[in-house]
Scaffold this motif. Structure first.
Motif, PDB file in Angstrom:
ATOM      1  N   VAL A  53      47.092  40.881  37.803  1.00  0.00           N
ATOM      2  CA  VAL A  53      46.552  42.233  37.895  1.00  0.00           C
ATOM      3  C   VAL A  53      45.974  42.613  36.534  1.00  0.00           C
ATOM      4  CG1 VAL A  53      48.789  43.259  37.329  1.00  0.00           C
ATOM      5  CG2 VAL A  53      47.063  44.627  38.513  1.00  0.00           C
ATOM      6  N   ARG A  54      44.869  43.330  36.558  1.00  0.00           N
ATOM      7  CA  ARG A  54      44.233  43.712  35.298  1.00  0.00           C
ATOM      8  C   ARG A  54      45.007  44.841  34.623  1.00  0.00           C
ATOM      9  NH1 ARG A  54      38.156  44.664  36.073  1.00  0.00           N
ATOM     10  NH2 ARG A  54      38.784  46.680  36.918  1.00  0.00           N
ATOM     11  N   ASP A  55      45.020  44.830  33.310  1.00  0.00           N
ATOM     12  CA  ASP A  55      45.691  45.873  32.546  1.00  0.00           C
ATOM     13  C   ASP A  55      45.057  47.230  32.854  1.00  0.00           C
ATOM     14  OD1 ASP A  55      47.634  46.209  30.068  1.00  0.00           O
ATOM     15  OD2 ASP A  55      45.893  47.501  29.714  1.00  0.00           O
ATOM     16  N   THR A  56      45.873  48.262  32.884  1.00  0.00           N
ATOM     17  CA  THR A  56      45.378  49.590  33.256  1.00  0.00           C
ATOM     18  C   THR A  56      44.502  50.223  32.184  1.00  0.00           C
ATOM     19  OG1 THR A  56      47.445  50.541  32.416  1.00  0.00           O
ATOM     20  CG2 THR A  56      47.321  50.055  34.779  1.00  0.00           C
ATOM     21  N   GLU A  57      44.568  49.718  30.950  1.00  0.00           N
ATOM     22  CA  GLU A  57      43.800  50.315  29.857  1.00  0.00           C
ATOM     23  C   GLU A  57      42.788  49.367  29.224  1.00  0.00           C
ATOM     24  OE1 GLU A  57      46.544  51.867  27.040  1.00  0.00           O
ATOM     25  OE2 GLU A  57      47.416  53.340  28.422  1.00  0.00           O
ATOM     26  N   ASP A  58      43.057  48.063  29.270  1.00  0.00           N
ATOM     27  CA  ASP A  58      42.203  47.086  28.594  1.00  0.00           C
ATOM     28  C   ASP A  58      41.690  46.064  29.603  1.00  0.00           C
ATOM     29  OD1 ASP A  58      41.005  45.153  27.015  1.00  0.00           O
ATOM     30  OD2 ASP A  58      42.542  45.229  25.452  1.00  0.00           O
ATOM     31  N   CYS A  59      40.377  46.059  29.854  1.00  0.00           N
ATOM     32  CA  CYS A  59      39.787  45.164  30.853  1.00  0.00           C
ATOM     33  C   CYS A  59      39.807  43.699  30.437  1.00  0.00           C
ATOM     34  CB  CYS A  59      38.336  45.571  31.136  1.00  0.00           C
ATOM     35  SG  CYS A  59      38.176  46.924  32.312  1.00  0.00           S
ATOM     36  N   THR A  60      40.113  43.413  29.188  1.00  0.00           N
ATOM     37  CA  THR A  60      40.124  42.021  28.734  1.00  0.00           C
ATOM     38  C   THR A  60      41.485  41.366  28.934  1.00  0.00           C
ATOM     39  OG1 THR A  60      40.776  42.539  26.446  1.00  0.00           O
ATOM     40  CG2 THR A  60      38.422  42.626  26.976  1.00  0.00           C
ATOM     41  N   CYS A  81      34.550  45.805  35.999  1.00  0.00           N
ATOM     42  CA  CYS A  81      35.042  46.723  34.972  1.00  0.00           C
ATOM     43  C   CYS A  81      33.902  47.628  34.503  1.00  0.00           C
ATOM     44  CB  CYS A  81      35.610  45.939  33.792  1.00  0.00           C
ATOM     45  SG  CYS A  81      36.194  46.988  32.439  1.00  0.00           S
ATOM     46  N   ASN A  82      32.740  47.025  34.222  1.00  0.00           N
ATOM     47  CA  ASN A  82      31.588  47.787  33.737  1.00  0.00           C
ATOM     48  C   ASN A  82      30.596  48.137  34.841  1.00  0.00           C
ATOM     49  OD1 ASN A  82      32.313  47.584  30.887  1.00  0.00           O
ATOM     50  ND2 ASN A  82      31.886  45.411  31.134  1.00  0.00           N
ATOM     51  N   GLY A  83      30.644  47.397  35.941  1.00  0.00           N
ATOM     52  CA  GLY A  83      29.686  47.630  37.016  1.00  0.00           C
ATOM     53  C   GLY A  83      30.369  47.767  38.361  1.00  0.00           C
ATOM     54  N   LYS A  84      29.574  47.696  39.430  1.00  0.00           N
ATOM     55  CA  LYS A  84      30.093  47.830  40.787  1.00  0.00           C
ATOM     56  C   LYS A  84      29.535  46.705  41.659  1.00  0.00           C
ATOM     57  CE  LYS A  84      30.594  52.872  40.587  1.00  0.00           C
ATOM     58  NZ  LYS A  84      30.196  54.169  41.201  1.00  0.00           N
ATOM     59  N   PRO A  85      30.131  45.510  41.563  1.00  0.00           N
ATOM     60  CA  PRO A  85      29.673  44.387  42.389  1.00  0.00           C
ATOM     61  C   PRO A  85      29.929  44.645  43.872  1.00  0.00           C
ATOM     62  CG  PRO A  85      31.084  43.655  40.585  1.00  0.00           C
ATOM     63  CD  PRO A  85      31.215  45.138  40.677  1.00  0.00           C
ATOM     64  N   LEU A  86      29.372  43.774  44.694  1.00  0.00           N
ATOM     65  CA  LEU A  86      29.591  43.887  46.127  1.00  0.00           C
ATOM     66  C   LEU A  86      31.068  43.710  46.452  1.00  0.00           C
ATOM     67  CD1 LEU A  86      26.596  41.769  47.472  1.00  0.00           C
ATOM     68  CD2 LEU A  86      26.782  44.252  47.403  1.00  0.00           C
ATOM     69  N   THR A  87      31.557  44.472  47.410  1.00  0.00           N
ATOM     70  CA  THR A  87      32.957  44.366  47.805  1.00  0.00           C
ATOM     71  C   THR A  87      33.134  43.250  48.831  1.00  0.00           C
ATOM     72  OG1 THR A  87      32.580  46.049  49.506  1.00  0.00           O
ATOM     73  CG2 THR A  87      33.406  46.794  47.376  1.00  0.00           C
ATOM     74  N   SER A 136      33.550  38.742  24.677  1.00  0.00           N
ATOM     75  CA  SER A 136      32.437  39.021  25.594  1.00  0.00           C
ATOM     76  C   SER A 136      32.793  38.746  27.048  1.00  0.00           C
ATOM     77  CB  SER A 136      31.180  38.219  25.216  1.00  0.00           C
ATOM     78  OG  SER A 136      30.760  38.541  23.913  1.00  0.00           O
ATOM     79  N   GLN A 137      34.093  38.653  27.355  1.00  0.00           N
ATOM     80  CA  GLN A 137      34.526  38.473  28.731  1.00  0.00           C
ATOM     81  C   GLN A 137      35.519  39.563  29.119  1.00  0.00           C
ATOM     82  OE1 GLN A 137      36.014  34.382  28.960  1.00  0.00           O
ATOM     83  NE2 GLN A 137      34.109  33.783  29.953  1.00  0.00           N
ATOM     84  N   VAL A 138      35.607  39.814  30.420  1.00  0.00           N
ATOM     85  CA  VAL A 138      36.569  40.773  30.958  1.00  0.00           C
ATOM     86  C   VAL A 138      37.251  40.137  32.159  1.00  0.00           C
ATOM     87  CG1 VAL A 138      35.297  42.813  30.185  1.00  0.00           C
ATOM     88  CG2 VAL A 138      34.809  41.828  32.438  1.00  0.00           C
ATOM     89  N   TRP A 139      38.399  40.699  32.542  1.00  0.00           N
ATOM     90  CA  TRP A 139      39.102  40.194  33.720  1.00  0.00           C
ATOM     91  C   TRP A 139      38.516  40.840  34.965  1.00  0.00           C
ATOM     92  CZ3 TRP A 139      42.504  36.318  34.485  1.00  0.00           C
ATOM     93  CH2 TRP A 139      43.094  36.236  35.749  1.00  0.00           C
ATOM     94  N   SER A 140      38.083  40.007  35.903  1.00  0.00           N
ATOM     95  CA  SER A 140      37.485  40.489  37.147  1.00  0.00           C
ATOM     96  C   SER A 140      38.534  40.511  38.251  1.00  0.00           C
ATOM     97  CB  SER A 140      36.317  39.589  37.556  1.00  0.00           C
ATOM     98  OG  SER A 140      35.931  39.844  38.888  1.00  0.00           O
ATOM     99  N   ILE A 141      38.696  41.664  38.889  1.00  0.00           N
ATOM    100  CA  ILE A 141      39.621  41.768  40.016  1.00  0.00           C
ATOM    101  C   ILE A 141      39.074  40.982  41.202  1.00  0.00           C
ATOM    102  CG2 ILE A 141      40.684  43.375  41.654  1.00  0.00           C
ATOM    103  CD1 ILE A 141      40.615  45.498  39.475  1.00  0.00           C
ATOM    104  N   ILE A 142      37.760  41.000  41.374  1.00  0.00           N
ATOM    105  CA  ILE A 142      37.127  40.284  42.481  1.00  0.00           C
ATOM    106  C   ILE A 142      37.350  38.784  42.353  1.00  0.00           C
ATOM    107  CG2 ILE A 142      34.907  39.643  43.500  1.00  0.00           C
ATOM    108  CD1 ILE A 142      33.917  42.421  42.950  1.00  0.00           C
ATOM    109  N   ALA A 143      37.075  38.242  41.171  1.00  0.00           N
ATOM    110  CA  ALA A 143      37.157  36.793  40.970  1.00  0.00           C
ATOM    111  C   ALA A 143      38.552  36.327  40.582  1.00  0.00           C
ATOM    112  CB  ALA A 143      36.163  36.365  39.898  1.00  0.00           C
TER     113      ALA A 143
END
Length: 226
Positions: free
Chosen positions: A38-45, A86-92, A65-72
């Motif tokens: 699960v991604r951290d609630t405050e830090d997307c990395t 984290c920064n955008g809204k990919p397809l669900t 330059s990377q973040v944790w993706s919930i989708i992937a």
């Protein structure tokens, strides 16, 4: 007796070490299945792996330059339009997606040769792009250099940002055409462009009738050199 006390001390020491490694955090692991990340609630990395009792088993931090993706469920490049949630809204996700011909695994995108769909039990989990200069090849289930894959894209679009080869007047149709100079070679064409020049296996030459390599005794090469 001494041996028993020594054994007990070792057990306590081991338990304390585990206790210090794991820590209880319902704010992170509440309603998260054991073993999942699960991604951290405050830090997307940062991402945490949860245990059975809402404890954090381990944590990881993505590279620069990377973040944790919930989708992937993995680290992805920032601003990846298909996976950076984290920064955008990919397809669900799409449940029972008919494009998931292969129920679990990767499937080619039906319209874009540079993309593929990641599926799990028939659900489209993520729509992903191949890296620069590559296209998705269903045969291998992976992204390969564009020059080696373009001929197999069929009606799937190849982005103009991916160079293949210059336009060739010989390439009036998609597929294989005879090399005008050598009977041992043929040209692979796609959308009016020359993808590559290929040599037939030893003992064969390219037939302009069957449009494939045949035994040289069965082919009339005309002015094309053997």
């Amino acid at each position: 007796m001494f041996a028993y006390l020594l054994f007990s001390a070792m057990m306590v020491s081991c338990y304390c070490q585990d206790y210090e490694y794991y820590y209880y955090d319902p704010a992170i692991c509440n309603k998260v299945q054991a073993g999942l990340w699960v991604r951290d609630t405050e830090d997307c990395t940062i991402a945490h792996q949860c245990g059975f009792d809402m404890e954090v088993i381990q944590s990881v931090q993505c590279n620069a330059s990377q973040v944790w993706s919930i989708i992937a469920s993995a680290c992805v490049w920032e601003w990846d339009p298909d996976r950076d949630d984290c920064n955008g809204k990919p397809l669900t996700s799409v449940i029972a997606d008919p494009r998931c011909v292969k129920k679990s695994g990767n499937n080619p995108h039906p319209d874009d040769c540079s993309k593929f769909l990641s599926c799990a039990n028939g659900t489209m989990v993520a729509e992903q792009r191949c890296s620069d200069g590559t296209l998705y090849w269903p045969k291998n289930g992976s992204c390969e250099f564009a020059d080696a894959v373009a001929f197999d894209c069929g009606e799937r679009r190849i982005p103009v940002s991916i160079p293949i080869y210059e336009e060739d007047p010989l390439c009036k149709l998609n597929g294989q055409v005879p090399d005008p100079v050598s009977c041992q070679h043929f040209i692979q064409c796609l959308h009016g462009k020359r993808v590559q020049r290929i040599q037939c296996p030893r003992g064969t030459v390219f037939s302009d009738v069957s449009h494939k390599c045949e035994w040289y005794e069965e082919v009339k090469c005309g002015n094309r050199a053997l």
